[in-house]
Design an enzyme around this catalytic site. Structure first.
Site, PDB file in Angstrom:
ATOM      1  N   SER A 106       0.905  -1.179   0.087  1.00  0.00           N
ATOM      2  CA  SER A 106       0.051  -0.047   0.061  1.00  0.00           C
ATOM      3  C   SER A 106       0.832   1.362  -0.087  1.00  0.00           C
ATOM      4  CB  SER A 106      -0.960  -0.035   1.198  1.00  0.00           C
ATOM      5  OG  SER A 106      -1.768  -0.889   1.029  1.00  0.00           O
ATOM      6  N   ASN A 150       0.855  -8.983  12.067  1.00  0.00           N
ATOM      7  CA  ASN A 150       1.979  -7.898  11.708  1.00  0.00           C
ATOM      8  C   ASN A 150       1.416  -6.533  11.989  1.00  0.00           C
ATOM      9  OD1 ASN A 150       1.733  -6.228   9.034  1.00  0.00           O
ATOM     10  ND2 ASN A 150       0.664  -8.148   8.857  1.00  0.00           N
ATOM     11  N   CYS A 189      -6.948  -1.611   6.759  1.00  0.00           N
ATOM     12  CA  CYS A 189      -5.673  -1.948   7.565  1.00  0.00           C
ATOM     13  C   CYS A 189      -6.273  -1.709   9.008  1.00  0.00           C
ATOM     14  CB  CYS A 189      -4.634  -1.048   7.336  1.00  0.00           C
ATOM     15  SG  CYS A 189      -3.132  -1.157   8.679  1.00  0.00           S
ATOM     16  N   ILE A 210     -10.537 -10.913   2.454  1.00  0.00           N
ATOM     17  CA  ILE A 210     -10.757  -9.871   3.608  1.00  0.00           C
ATOM     18  C   ILE A 210      -9.212  -9.411   3.901  1.00  0.00           C
ATOM     19  CG2 ILE A 210     -12.747 -10.711   4.917  1.00  0.00           C
ATOM     20  CD1 ILE A 210     -10.918 -12.593   6.487  1.00  0.00           C
ATOM     21  N   ASN A 211      -9.268  -8.321   4.506  1.00  0.00           N
ATOM     22  CA  ASN A 211      -7.750  -8.122   4.946  1.00  0.00           C
ATOM     23  C   ASN A 211      -7.705  -8.505   6.454  1.00  0.00           C
ATOM     24  OD1 ASN A 211      -5.494  -6.446   5.979  1.00  0.00           O
ATOM     25  ND2 ASN A 211      -6.287  -4.677   4.568  1.00  0.00           N
ATOM     26  N   GLY A 249      -5.676 -16.590   4.241  1.00  0.00           N
ATOM     27  CA  GLY A 249      -4.940 -17.742   4.731  1.00  0.00           C
ATOM     28  C   GLY A 249      -5.112 -18.870   3.538  1.00  0.00           C
ATOM     29  N   GLY A 267      -0.912 -14.498   0.427  1.00  0.00           N
ATOM     30  CA  GLY A 267      -0.078 -13.516   1.062  1.00  0.00           C
ATOM     31  C   GLY A 267       0.893 -14.246   1.936  1.00  0.00           C
ATOM     32  N   SER A 268       0.263 -14.374   3.206  1.00  0.00           N
ATOM     33  CA  SER A 268       1.269 -15.299   4.182  1.00  0.00           C
ATOM     34  C   SER A 268       1.921 -16.377   3.656  1.00  0.00           C
ATOM     35  CB  SER A 268       0.468 -15.319   5.429  1.00  0.00           C
ATOM     36  OG  SER A 268      -0.050 -14.561   5.896  1.00  0.00           O
TER      37      SER A 268
END
Ligand code: DHB
Length: 302
Positions: A46, A69, A128, A189-190, A242, A263-264
């Site tokens: 971002s 995080n 965020c 989702i965020n 996830g 992501g993760s």
């Protein structure tokens, strides 16, 4: 012929996988690496109007089932980020520019800059979970969300995606606001607002105390959010939260997603995760008679 190709509100991708914002997407070279490893598109870290240092360490807690995080939206600012965009766009990367701002005017300005720099779409960070004045603080108010999306839609021609927070009981109202304002897709989702405490020091571990939980722990929340949004929206949904395996990605698609972000899992499986997920999903689709992602989207509702 079974195909993984998708068209998300005019954004055509070779497959439905995208790199989620914040992972391996800060430099032109890292974006190229992600695209080469099989991702259909890359969402940038971002980016805001001005350079921002972010929080001090520790910014990350690793758990058995994910990460918490609180980076603090560190970024070089839109001017300096232009160099990275140029490298990635010149190499043919499909870049989705993620932006954050504290008002609709700044969101529009940033979106226009991202479009000028070659972004194929913009993703508005309205989610965020821990940044004062940004993200979720605006993204939990359907009226504010509608004004921001409408303003950005007036400013750019590329598709506008709104990334939503799960930290609300009004998710469907917020999704409707995005749609009513002309938004092209929602991203859900965020991260979930979370914290971890060290028993020895009797203090929160993160410097910022609170952070965002991601990884396998949040997948059922994300699948539920996509399922709920699909039941009320006509615009596409991009699922995220996830996803580690092809089974996770198929769950999101069956809940109603037209594409998904990872992501993760890049952190613990490496960049080959995109190839693994896409290959596994294609084999499943052949076995079960789905000829396209579109065919499989939302089938859990039937
Ligand atoms: C940060 C931003 C996010 O949108 C999020 O979900 C988690 C962390 C950050 O930069 O701190």
């Amino acid at each position: 012929m079974t195909s993984l190709k998708v068209n998300v509100s005019g954004l055509r991708l070779k497959n439905p996988s995208m790199v989620a914002s914040g992972i391996m997407d800060e430099t032109g070279d890292s974006m190229i690496k992600m695209m080469e490893s099989g991702a259909g598109a890359v969402v940038t870290k971002s980016i805001g109007l001005e350079p921002k240092d972010g929080h001090g360490n520790p910014t990350l807690v690793e758990l058995d089932y994910g990460y918490i995080n609180a980076m603090g939206l560190p970024n070089p600012g839109i001017d300096a980020f232009g160099e990275e965009m140029e490298v990635a766009v010149r190499a043919g990367v499909t870049v989705i520019g993620s932006i954050f701002a504290s008002c609709e005017g700044d969101f529009s300005l940033l979106a226009g800059r991202m479009e000028d720099m070659g972004a194929a779409a913009v993703e508005l960070n309205l989610s965020c979970p821990h940044a004062s004045g940004y993200g979720m603080e605006m993204g939990i108010d359907p009226v504010v969300v509608k004004a921001i999306v409408a303003s950005v839609k007036d400013s750019v021609r590329v598709p506008v995606f709104a990334k939503l927070t799960p930290n609300t009981h009004r998710l469907m109202d917020i999704g409707n606001s995005v749609q009513e304002a002309g938004g092209d897709a929602v991203v859900a989702i965020n991260t979930l607002k979370a914290m971890a405490i060290s028993p020895e020091s009797a203090r929160p571990i993160l410097r910022n105390r609170f952070g965002g939980l991601s990884g396998p722990a949040v997948k059922p929340v994300g699948v539920r959010a996509v399922f709920d949004l699909y039941s009320v929206l006509d615009i596409p949904i991009i699922g995220v939260g996830g996803i580690t395996s092809w089974r996770d990605a198929v769950e999101y698609i069956m809940a109603g997603a037209s594409a998904f972000q990872v992501g993760s899992a890049i952190g613990h499986k490496g960049v080959q995760v995109f190839g693994e997920i896409c290959d596994g999903m294609l084999a499943f689709m052949r076995d079960y008679g789905y000829s396209s992602i579109h065919d499989m989207t939302g089938v859990a509702h039937e």
